[in-house]
Every structure is written in structure tokens, then in C-alpha cells.
Design a protein around this motif. Structure first.
Motif, PDB file in Angstrom:
ATOM      1  N   MET A   1       0.820  -1.198   0.000  1.00  0.00           N
ATOM      2  CA  MET A   1       0.000   0.000   0.000  1.00  0.00           C
ATOM      3  C   MET A   1       0.862   1.259   0.000  1.00  0.00           C
ATOM      4  O   MET A   1       0.462   2.285  -0.511  1.00  0.00           O
ATOM      5  CB  MET A   1      -0.910   0.042   1.227  1.00  0.00           C
ATOM      6  CG  MET A   1      -2.086  -0.887   1.154  1.00  0.00           C
ATOM      7  SD  MET A   1      -3.098  -0.561  -0.288  1.00  0.00           S
ATOM      8  CE  MET A   1      -3.660   1.101   0.101  1.00  0.00           C
ATOM      9  N   THR A   2       2.015   1.155   0.634  1.00  0.00           N
ATOM     10  CA  THR A   2       2.854   2.348   0.717  1.00  0.00           C
ATOM     11  C   THR A   2       4.016   2.217  -0.257  1.00  0.00           C
ATOM     12  O   THR A   2       5.115   2.622   0.022  1.00  0.00           O
ATOM     13  CB  THR A   2       3.392   2.532   2.143  1.00  0.00           C
ATOM     14  OG1 THR A   2       4.093   1.335   2.499  1.00  0.00           O
ATOM     15  CG2 THR A   2       2.293   2.768   3.126  1.00  0.00           C
TER      16      THR A   2
ATOM     17  N   ARG B   1       4.158  10.364   6.242  1.00  0.00           N
ATOM     18  CA  ARG B   1       2.842   9.815   6.605  1.00  0.00           C
ATOM     19  C   ARG B   1       2.182  10.769   7.585  1.00  0.00           C
ATOM     20  O   ARG B   1       2.854  11.411   8.386  1.00  0.00           O
ATOM     21  CB  ARG B   1       3.000   8.463   7.283  1.00  0.00           C
ATOM     22  CG  ARG B   1       3.477   7.400   6.377  1.00  0.00           C
ATOM     23  CD  ARG B   1       2.344   6.418   6.100  1.00  0.00           C
ATOM     24  NE  ARG B   1       2.369   6.064   4.702  1.00  0.00           N
ATOM     25  CZ  ARG B   1       1.367   6.244   3.864  1.00  0.00           C
ATOM     26  NH1 ARG B   1       0.245   6.753   4.281  1.00  0.00           N
ATOM     27  NH2 ARG B   1       1.468   5.898   2.613  1.00  0.00           N
ATOM     28  N   GLU B   2       0.864  10.816   7.590  1.00  0.00           N
ATOM     29  CA  GLU B   2       0.194  11.693   8.551  1.00  0.00           C
ATOM     30  C   GLU B   2      -1.129  11.060   8.941  1.00  0.00           C
ATOM     31  O   GLU B   2      -1.702  10.270   8.196  1.00  0.00           O
ATOM     32  CB  GLU B   2      -0.052  13.070   7.939  1.00  0.00           C
ATOM     33  CG  GLU B   2      -0.803  12.972   6.634  1.00  0.00           C
ATOM     34  CD  GLU B   2      -1.226  14.317   6.067  1.00  0.00           C
ATOM     35  OE1 GLU B   2      -0.919  15.337   6.675  1.00  0.00           O
ATOM     36  OE2 GLU B   2      -1.884  14.313   5.032  1.00  0.00           O
ATOM     37  N   ILE B   3      -1.610  11.402  10.119  1.00  0.00           N
ATOM     38  CA  ILE B   3      -2.938  10.944  10.517  1.00  0.00           C
ATOM     39  C   ILE B   3      -3.570  12.003  11.404  1.00  0.00           C
ATOM     40  O   ILE B   3      -2.906  12.620  12.241  1.00  0.00           O
ATOM     41  CB  ILE B   3      -2.897   9.571  11.241  1.00  0.00           C
ATOM     42  CG1 ILE B   3      -4.312   9.129  11.593  1.00  0.00           C
ATOM     43  CG2 ILE B   3      -2.008   9.605  12.450  1.00  0.00           C
ATOM     44  CD1 ILE B   3      -4.411   7.734  12.154  1.00  0.00           C
TER      45      ILE B   3
ATOM     46  N   GLN C   1      -9.084  10.299  15.493  1.00  0.00           N
ATOM     47  CA  GLN C   1     -10.532  10.316  15.661  1.00  0.00           C
ATOM     48  C   GLN C   1     -10.938  10.035  17.104  1.00  0.00           C
ATOM     49  O   GLN C   1     -12.020  10.383  17.524  1.00  0.00           O
ATOM     50  CB  GLN C   1     -11.174   9.249  14.771  1.00  0.00           C
ATOM     51  CG  GLN C   1     -11.277   9.645  13.323  1.00  0.00           C
ATOM     52  CD  GLN C   1     -11.704   8.476  12.479  1.00  0.00           C
ATOM     53  OE1 GLN C   1     -11.010   7.481  12.367  1.00  0.00           O
ATOM     54  NE2 GLN C   1     -12.881   8.566  11.913  1.00  0.00           N
TER      55      GLN C   1
ATOM     56  N   GLN D   1      -2.352   3.728  19.322  1.00  0.00           N
ATOM     57  CA  GLN D   1      -2.366   2.898  18.128  1.00  0.00           C
ATOM     58  C   GLN D   1      -1.547   3.525  17.008  1.00  0.00           C
ATOM     59  O   GLN D   1      -0.724   2.854  16.379  1.00  0.00           O
ATOM     60  CB  GLN D   1      -3.811   2.716  17.674  1.00  0.00           C
ATOM     61  CG  GLN D   1      -3.950   1.807  16.479  1.00  0.00           C
ATOM     62  CD  GLN D   1      -5.396   1.628  16.086  1.00  0.00           C
ATOM     63  OE1 GLN D   1      -6.265   2.386  16.499  1.00  0.00           O
ATOM     64  NE2 GLN D   1      -5.662   0.618  15.293  1.00  0.00           N
TER      65      GLN D   1
ATOM     66  N   ARG E   1       1.724   1.787  15.466  1.00  0.00           N
ATOM     67  CA  ARG E   1       1.674   1.321  14.082  1.00  0.00           C
ATOM     68  C   ARG E   1       2.738   2.005  13.244  1.00  0.00           C
ATOM     69  O   ARG E   1       3.377   1.362  12.417  1.00  0.00           O
ATOM     70  CB  ARG E   1       0.276   1.561  13.496  1.00  0.00           C
ATOM     71  CG  ARG E   1      -0.797   0.701  14.129  1.00  0.00           C
ATOM     72  CD  ARG E   1      -0.668  -0.755  13.720  1.00  0.00           C
ATOM     73  NE  ARG E   1      -1.254  -1.004  12.425  1.00  0.00           N
ATOM     74  CZ  ARG E   1      -0.709  -1.768  11.493  1.00  0.00           C
ATOM     75  NH1 ARG E   1       0.447  -2.342  11.721  1.00  0.00           N
ATOM     76  NH2 ARG E   1      -1.294  -1.948  10.345  1.00  0.00           N
ATOM     77  N   PHE E   2       2.916   3.307  13.454  1.00  0.00           N
ATOM     78  CA  PHE E   2       3.946   4.003  12.695  1.00  0.00           C
ATOM     79  C   PHE E   2       5.320   3.458  13.074  1.00  0.00           C
ATOM     80  O   PHE E   2       6.170   3.234  12.212  1.00  0.00           O
ATOM     81  CB  PHE E   2       3.889   5.508  12.949  1.00  0.00           C
ATOM     82  CG  PHE E   2       2.833   6.223  12.134  1.00  0.00           C
ATOM     83  CD1 PHE E   2       2.597   5.878  10.811  1.00  0.00           C
ATOM     84  CD2 PHE E   2       2.074   7.241  12.686  1.00  0.00           C
ATOM     85  CE1 PHE E   2       1.633   6.537  10.050  1.00  0.00           C
ATOM     86  CE2 PHE E   2       1.107   7.901  11.931  1.00  0.00           C
ATOM     87  CZ  PHE E   2       0.892   7.551  10.613  1.00  0.00           C
TER      88      PHE E   2
ATOM     89  N   GLU F   1      -7.084   1.972  10.356  1.00  0.00           N
ATOM     90  CA  GLU F   1      -6.027   1.540   9.434  1.00  0.00           C
ATOM     91  C   GLU F   1      -6.073   2.353   8.148  1.00  0.00           C
ATOM     92  O   GLU F   1      -5.040   2.734   7.608  1.00  0.00           O
ATOM     93  CB  GLU F   1      -6.202   0.050   9.120  1.00  0.00           C
ATOM     94  CG  GLU F   1      -5.858  -0.849  10.284  1.00  0.00           C
ATOM     95  CD  GLU F   1      -4.359  -0.869  10.560  1.00  0.00           C
ATOM     96  OE1 GLU F   1      -3.581  -0.914   9.606  1.00  0.00           O
ATOM     97  OE2 GLU F   1      -3.979  -0.832  11.738  1.00  0.00           O
TER      98      GLU F   1
ATOM     99  N   ALA G   1      -7.106   5.370   7.860  1.00  0.00           N
ATOM    100  CA  ALA G   1      -6.592   6.707   8.157  1.00  0.00           C
ATOM    101  C   ALA G   1      -5.074   6.696   8.210  1.00  0.00           C
ATOM    102  O   ALA G   1      -4.423   7.658   7.820  1.00  0.00           O
ATOM    103  CB  ALA G   1      -7.166   7.202   9.477  1.00  0.00           C
ATOM    104  N   LEU G   2      -4.504   5.582   8.685  1.00  0.00           N
ATOM    105  CA  LEU G   2      -3.050   5.514   8.822  1.00  0.00           C
ATOM    106  C   LEU G   2      -2.349   5.381   7.484  1.00  0.00           C
ATOM    107  O   LEU G   2      -1.337   6.014   7.246  1.00  0.00           O
ATOM    108  CB  LEU G   2      -2.660   4.318   9.694  1.00  0.00           C
ATOM    109  CG  LEU G   2      -2.727   4.497  11.197  1.00  0.00           C
ATOM    110  CD1 LEU G   2      -2.634   3.154  11.888  1.00  0.00           C
ATOM    111  CD2 LEU G   2      -1.582   5.382  11.656  1.00  0.00           C
ATOM    112  N   TRP G   3      -2.873   4.543   6.607  1.00  0.00           N
ATOM    113  CA  TRP G   3      -2.077   4.172   5.435  1.00  0.00           C
ATOM    114  C   TRP G   3      -2.616   4.699   4.120  1.00  0.00           C
ATOM    115  O   TRP G   3      -2.070   4.402   3.073  1.00  0.00           O
ATOM    116  CB  TRP G   3      -1.925   2.649   5.355  1.00  0.00           C
ATOM    117  CG  TRP G   3      -1.459   2.039   6.630  1.00  0.00           C
ATOM    118  CD1 TRP G   3      -2.109   1.099   7.354  1.00  0.00           C
ATOM    119  CD2 TRP G   3      -0.253   2.334   7.344  1.00  0.00           C
ATOM    120  NE1 TRP G   3      -1.392   0.796   8.470  1.00  0.00           N
ATOM    121  CE2 TRP G   3      -0.244   1.532   8.496  1.00  0.00           C
ATOM    122  CE3 TRP G   3       0.817   3.193   7.112  1.00  0.00           C
ATOM    123  CZ2 TRP G   3       0.786   1.577   9.427  1.00  0.00           C
ATOM    124  CZ3 TRP G   3       1.839   3.240   8.036  1.00  0.00           C
ATOM    125  CH2 TRP G   3       1.824   2.430   9.173  1.00  0.00           C
ATOM    126  N   THR G   4      -3.725   5.386   4.108  1.00  0.00           N
ATOM    127  CA  THR G   4      -4.188   5.944   2.841  1.00  0.00           C
ATOM    128  C   THR G   4      -4.401   7.438   3.007  1.00  0.00           C
ATOM    129  O   THR G   4      -4.265   7.983   4.089  1.00  0.00           O
ATOM    130  CB  THR G   4      -5.537   5.342   2.407  1.00  0.00           C
ATOM    131  OG1 THR G   4      -6.537   5.789   3.313  1.00  0.00           O
ATOM    132  CG2 THR G   4      -5.505   3.838   2.365  1.00  0.00           C
TER     133      THR G   4
END
Lengths: 331, 363
Positions: free
Chosen positions: A16-17, A59-61, A64, A71, A75-76, B318, B320-323
Motif C-alpha cells: 500500500m505504501t 505519513r500523517e494521521i 478520531q 495505536q 503502528r507508525f 487503518e 486513516a493511517l495508510w491511505t
């Protein structure tokens, strides 16, 4: 779970990345969201500047929920993102738990100190910058009364208010500083309507310059100040452009520089406490084409002199958070 | 009887609803220029293919089981408890007070004590709307939703002014003492060689939630009180005629419902954060309504629906993290599932029912 499924999961994540560099940095925004015209947006701009200059990606988030803090960090870190930058003091608690689990990953947290060998804690001397804009407010004020509108009532924002009041009193010892906080919860960062009401209340008390240190709430403060024909002072990012000719200046907290520096350092990120102040360009006031007509030569000379004195250590501005008290303002 | 077979009602309707929601979500994802197949694969990989993904899925599911059961119990008495959110918040206060101020010797005693405290706080928060409904006829939907706001304001006041440790900036309580910290799945299932559920927040309260499913099933279908609740739900006048007190059933059903909602806070407060934070409920009280609707107010259905929503939450994280799918669109996708499985339930059921009846007539 077997090794195969783990590998499969990792492969899928990698797919995906695709094309990502091995040590891609990551940026985590707080619940306020990245487009708040202030704090989080400054962080985003810093990351974008880094990406444009180096041609690399990050990467960014936007979070929510509370549970996602840990998490996202884990995960990062597991994905190999390095360094991982996060905005806001609310990450402090979680990061102090997570950081020791990933000793090879570097973390950078803004506005909070986390004591761990792989964490860079970026804190700003907001009181110094607030002192400078306080001086300008006192010089620009004709009524001798100036206002301060904070976001959430936390020590960090009191630090802004305290520095501001000291700056005001340094210029005019008889000046009155009216101080209000928008609220006691994180919702206070994004309540422009209440910001507007507080501004009106301060105007009725005689204030003719207001300083907003309130994240998204400040947008309402600046708007109302412009509508009512008084001056306002922006915060964090340069907000002079929002109402040209009506925003006296902005207290610049270079969150963008902090993020940019962290990403530029990459895996070699220096850890420990990183204090951003006037001396190293982390804090300052904004002067551009939108406010040059408001800032007199005399004003600029006085502020620049104070700025140099603070940088050299000759002038010490009291930090509210050092002892939870303020000599110039009572809360 | 003009009814479709039970399996169609319980399995086919939710499945078709889900499919519709999935198709619409896929269109939304295509609309913003992302690949829906890859996105779905990412959700499955992130939520179900790794043990830590399961850890998050089950963590969210635990919340939804409690709130889903809470709504389901009230449904059986034909009471629409929208106040799960507020009851869970106040339940969290109960958990925090129990954990902070009572010196527990170890976690299982602490869990038992905190469970009782959470249930009592949640139940008491539901008591006032229940009383107003039973005695004064104030509509329960209005009062419970209003009480959500009151709960938020009360919690805000307590956290900011009373429970926040000196000098802290977060509106949250101090960390709970060591003895009250619940074992997570990582503690329970990891062996020396392999770490399972690494860092995931799922904890022992998941089993409590499963146990509560069974208890609710026993209560509703195997006890006199459960029979009375169901009878009252089917017809108030018939229940009255049979000597069942509407006041008592309304209040008791709401107390049980509030207690279950309050127990949800065990998972987020005692299990995950180990301190009480401001938005510890994270909307689970409202998701519980969709879970109960989708699960047809049956504990087994609630369990399955809660797992589905747990998957959606974790899968959404997930994404939100990877896309580059923004978080607002992830909420849209979750909302579509709620819309189709909860609110638009009849849209699928009615045509399906007609279809079954038509085929039966032919046969």
C-alpha cells in the motif's frame, strides 16, 4: 498468529505504501485536526515544506479517538516510520509509555516534555514572544486597556497571558490587562463564536487591542476585533493576512520550524529537551506588508531592543509554568 | 402466519443491508480517487490479519457489546434509551472513584468492585429519565438525550475542578494505582517466544462483556422479570391487565439498561487509559443503538453486530493511517453502515418479505 500471516500482513502494508522510503517520517495531528489555521496547521506546513525541499514524502494521521493515540504511535513505529512527530501536550502520557518499547525509533513531541532517551521534547518560550507583542499592544493602545483571550484554561495558556501582561506593564505600568479564557475543555480551542463574544465583552471594558492565544477560537476574536475597529494580535502562525491593516501583529510560534527540523534531522534526530525561544528563532513577532502601517518605527525599535536583550539573557521574562504564578497578572 | 423464515430475518436482511452499504461506500471511495478493493483489503488486513489488529477490533467490540446490550434490554420494554453515552460517562466516573479512592488488593477484586460501582452510577443516571417517563410521562427519548449533555457537563466540571491532579494540563484524573490495572490480552496470551496482541488495548473486560450477553439472555428469556419486560414491551395494556406494573417495569428496565451502559466504561477507563479522560466513551453509546437494531435486540445478534462495528472502527483507523482517505470520509463509511443496518432496516426487510410470501404462494 503464524509467521506467514505476519509476513503477509507486512507485505500488504508495504504494497500500500509502495515507493515509500524506508525511514519515512510520520506526523500525528491532535484531535483538533490539521486545518485549524493555527497550531496543527503550522505543523502541517512545516512538514510540507520539508517534503517539497527534499522531494520525499511523509505519513500523517488526524486522530478520531483517544484510543488511536497509542495505536497510531505503535503502528507508525512498527512500520518503520522514523522520526515520528506529534503535536500537542495530550500525547505526553501515551508517549512516555510507548517510547521505551521502540528504542530504535525517534519521537518528537511538541509542547510537552517526555523523559525518554529516544524522545525530543520541543517546548517554546511563548512568554518571550508574548512579552514582545504585549509591548506593542501597550504602545498601540490609546485607552490604556488591553485584552487577552486564551483558549483552554491550562498552565500553558496562562504562560502566554503572563508574558503578555509583563510586556504591557513594561511599557505602561498603569495599563490594565483584561484576561479571559474560553473554556476548560479541549472544545475551547475551536469555539470562534465564544471568542467573538469575549472580544465584545472586553471592548465594553475599554480594551482597544486584544491578543488571542486560542487556536481556532482566535479566528472569531480577530474577526470581531476587525468588525469593531480595534486592533488584534494573532498567534502561532502569521495571521496578519486575515484582516490586513487591523491585525497589529502575530506572536509567531514556529511549530513549522520544529517539525521541519525534526524531519530534516531524520533518524539522526537529536533527543532531549529542545527549547525554542527568541534566541534561536523559534519565537518572534510577525512584520509584513499587512501590518507595516500599524507598526511605528518607535515601536519596532523598542521591540527589537527588548528582543535582543531577551536573546542575550539580559532581560528575563517570568515563565508562569516555572512556579504557577504571575507577577503582572492574577487569574 | 405472514412471516418470512427466521433465518432470512436474522441473517439475510443484515447481510443485504451490509452489501448495500459496502457498494455505496465503494462508490464514495472511487469518487475521491482511491481504490475500494485495496481499501477493503487494508481494512481486513489491519483489523483481522494481525493479532494486535484483533486486539483493537475486540476492544472496540467490547464497548459496543455493553452499550448494545443496554439499548437491547430497554428495547424489550419498548423504551428507546438514547442516553447510553451519558450513562457510560457517569459509569466512568464510578469506575474512577472506585479505583482512585478504594485501596484494592488486586485486579480481580478491583474489577468486581469497579463493575458494581460503574453499574450503580450508570443505573442512577438512567433512573431520573426512567422515573419521569414512568410517573410523569416525559418522553424517554427526549430526557435521555438531554441527560447526555448534562452528563458531559458534569464530568467536565468534576474532571477540571475536582479530580485533575495539581499542575496537569489534561482534563483527566490521575493514573489509577497499579493494583487496579487489568490484564490485557497481551499479558494473557503472549508466550515467552511470541508476543501476541502487542500494545493492543483489548483486556479482560471482553470476557465480562461475553458473560453479560449470557446474563441478559437468561434475564430476558428465562426469568419472570424478563417475561414481564417483554410482555410490557408487546402491549402495555395487556401487561397491565395481567397485573404487571408499568411503573416498576419502566424503572427496572431502565436501571438495568443504564447499568449495562455504565459498565462499558470499565473497558475504556480501567482497561485502556487507566485514568478517566474527558471523552472516554467515544460515541459508543450511540453506536450501541445501531448494534442493538442490527442484532435484533438478541444478545447473540448484539455480539455479532458489535464485532462488525469493532471491525469497522479498527479498519477505519487503518485506512486513516495508510491511505489519503480523510477521516471525515471514514466516518461517512461507518455512517452508511449504521444507516443501512439500523435506520433503513425496513427498506430491505419489506421487499424481502414480499418476495418470500410471493414464492410461498406459488409453491
Amino acid at each position: 498468529m503464524t509467521l506467514m500471516t505476519k509476513l503477509y500482513g507486512a507485505a500488504a502494508a508495504l504494497a500500500m505504501t509502495a515507493g515509500a522510503a524506508v525511514a519515512e517520517p510520520a506526523l500525528i495531528f491532535d484531535l483538533g485536526g490539521k486545518f485549524d489555521k493555527s497550531f496543527n496547521e503550522a505543523a502541517f506546513n512545516g512538514a510540507v515544506r520539508w517534503a517539497e525541499e527534499t522531494g520525499e514524502s511523509f505519513r500523517e494521521i488526524e486522530l478520531q479517538s483517544e484510543a488511536q493515540r497509542e495505536q497510531a504511535l505503535r503502528r507508525f513505529a512498527e512500520n518503520g516510520n522514523n522520526p515520528i512527530v506529534m503535536t500537542g501536550f495530550a500525547f505526553g502520557n501515551v508517549l512516555s509509555e510507548v517510547a521505551p518499547d521502540y528504542p530504535d525509533t525517534k519521537f518528537a513531541i511538541i509542547d510537552m516534555v517526555v523523559d525518554s532517551p529516544n524522545v525530543r521534547s520541543v517546548v517554546f518560550n511563548e512568554h518571550e514572544g508574548s512579552y514582545l507583542v504585549g509591548m506593542m499592544a501597550a504602545m498601540a493602545s490609546e485607552s490604556g486597556t488591553v485584552g487577552f483571550i486564551g483558549g483552554m484554561d491550562i498552565p500553558l495558556i496562562r504562560k502566554f497571558a503572563c508574558g503578555y501582561a509583563q510586556g504591557v506593564k513594561a511599557v505602561n505600568p498603569d495599563a490594565t490587562v483584561v484576561s479571559n479564557m474560553t473554556g476548560t475543555t479541549p472544545a475551547a480551542w475551536n469555539d470562534p463564536v465564544k471568542g467573538s463574544e469575549l472580544t465584545k465583552a472586553q471592548i465594553s471594558q475599554g480594551a482597544d487591542v486584544v491578543y488571542a492565544a486560542a487556536g481556532g477560537t482566535g479566528v472569531g476574536v480577530l474577526q470581531t476585533a476587525a468588525d469593531e475597529n480595534i486592533l488584534s494580535i494573532g498567534v502561532d502562525s502569521n495571521q496578519n493576512y486575515l484582516h490586513p491593516g487591523q491585525v497589529l501583529t502575530s506572536m509567531m510560534k514556529r511549530v513549522d520550524n520544529a517539525v521541519y527540523d525534526a524531519m530534516k534531522a531524520g533518524t539522526d534526530l537529536e533527543t532531549g529537551i529542545n527549547v525554542m525561544g527568541i534566541a534561536n528563532g523559534g519565537i518572534g513577532y510577525a512584520l509584513d506588508e499587512h501590518n507595516e502601517s500599524l507598526v511605528s518605527a518607535e515601536m519596532k525599535a523598542a521591540v527589537d531592543e527588548a528582543s535582543a536583550k531577551i536573546a542575550s539573557g539580559e532581560l528575563a521574562v517570568h515563565d508562569y509554568m516555572s512556579d504557577d504564578s504571575c507577577p503582572a497578572l492574577s487569574f | 402466519m405472514d412471516k418470512m423464515p427466521g433465518w432470512a430475518d436474522a441473517v439475510l436482511v443484515p447481510l443485504i443491508s451490509l452489501l448495500l452499504a459496502a457498494i455505496l461506500s465503494a462508490l464514495v471511495i472511487i469518487g475521491i480517487g482511491e481504490d475500494p478493493v485495496a481499501a477493503f483489503k487494508l481494512m481486513v488486513d489491519g483489523a483481522l490479519m494481525r493479532s494486535s489488529g484483533w486486539g483493537y477490533t475486540l476492544y472496540y467490540a467490547t464497548n459496543f457489546i455493553f452499550t448494545g446490550l443496554a439499548v437491547a434490554v430497554a428495547f424489550h420494554a419498548r423504551l428507546f434509551n438514547i442516553g447510553g453515552e451519558g450513562q457510560a460517562m457517569i459509569g466512568g466516573l464510578g469506575v474512577a472513584l472506585a479505583c482512585l479512592y478504594i485501596p484494592w488488593p488486586n485486579w480481580y477484586v478491583a474489577l468486581a468492585g469497579a463493575t458494581v460501582s460503574a453499574a450503580i452510577f450508570g443505573a442512577l443516571w438512567a433512573l431520573i429519565p426512567a422515573y419521569l417517563q414512568a410517573k410523569r410521562g416525559s418522553h424517554i427519548v427526549i430526557t435521555t438525550i438531554m441527560f447526555n449533555f448534562i452528563a458531559a457537563a458534569l464530568l467536565n466540571y468534576v474532571l477540571v475542578n475536582l479530580l485533575r491532579p495539581q499542575g496537569a494540563m489534561d482534563p483527566a484524573t490521575a493514573r489509577f494505582p497499579e493494583a487496579t490495572q487489568l490484564p490485557t490480552f497481551q499479558d494473557m496470551f503472549s508466550t515467552a517466544e511470541t508476543a501476541m496482541f502487542r500494545g493492543a488495548p483489548a483486556n479482560v473486560t471482553f470476557f465480562l462483556a461475553i458473560a453479560m450477553c449470557f446474563v441478559v439472555w437468561l434475564l430476558i428469556w428465562r426469568t419472570k422479570l424478563g417475561y414481564e419486560i417483554r410482555a410490557f414491551g408487546h402491549s402495555e395494556s395487556a401487561a397491565k391487565y395481567a397485573g404487571i406494573s408499568p411503573v416498576k417495569i419502566t424503572i427496572v428496565a431502565m436501571l438495568i439498561s443504564g447499568g449495562l451502559a455504565g459498565m462499558m466504561a470499565l473497558n475504556t477507563t480501567m482497561g485502556e487509559a487507566e485514568r478517566l479522560v474527558m471523552n472516554a466513551t467515544e460515541g459508543a453509546g450511540f453506536i450501541g443503538i445501531a448494534v442493538a437494531l442490527m442484532g435484533r435486540s438478541h444478545p447473540l445478534g448484539v455480539l455479532l453486530a458489535a464485532l462488525l462495528f469493532g471491525f469497522l472502527y479498527q479498519g477505519g483507523a487503518e485506512l486513516a493511517l495508510w491511505t489519503n482517505i480523510p477521516r471525515e470520509l471514514i466516518v461517512v463509511i461507518q455512517a452508511l453502515v449504521i444507516l443501512f443496518t439500523g435506520a433503513l432496516d425496513n427498506m430491505v426487510r419489506m421487499p424481502l418479505e414480499k418476495l418470500f410470501l410471493a414464492s410461498r404462494r406459488k409453491a
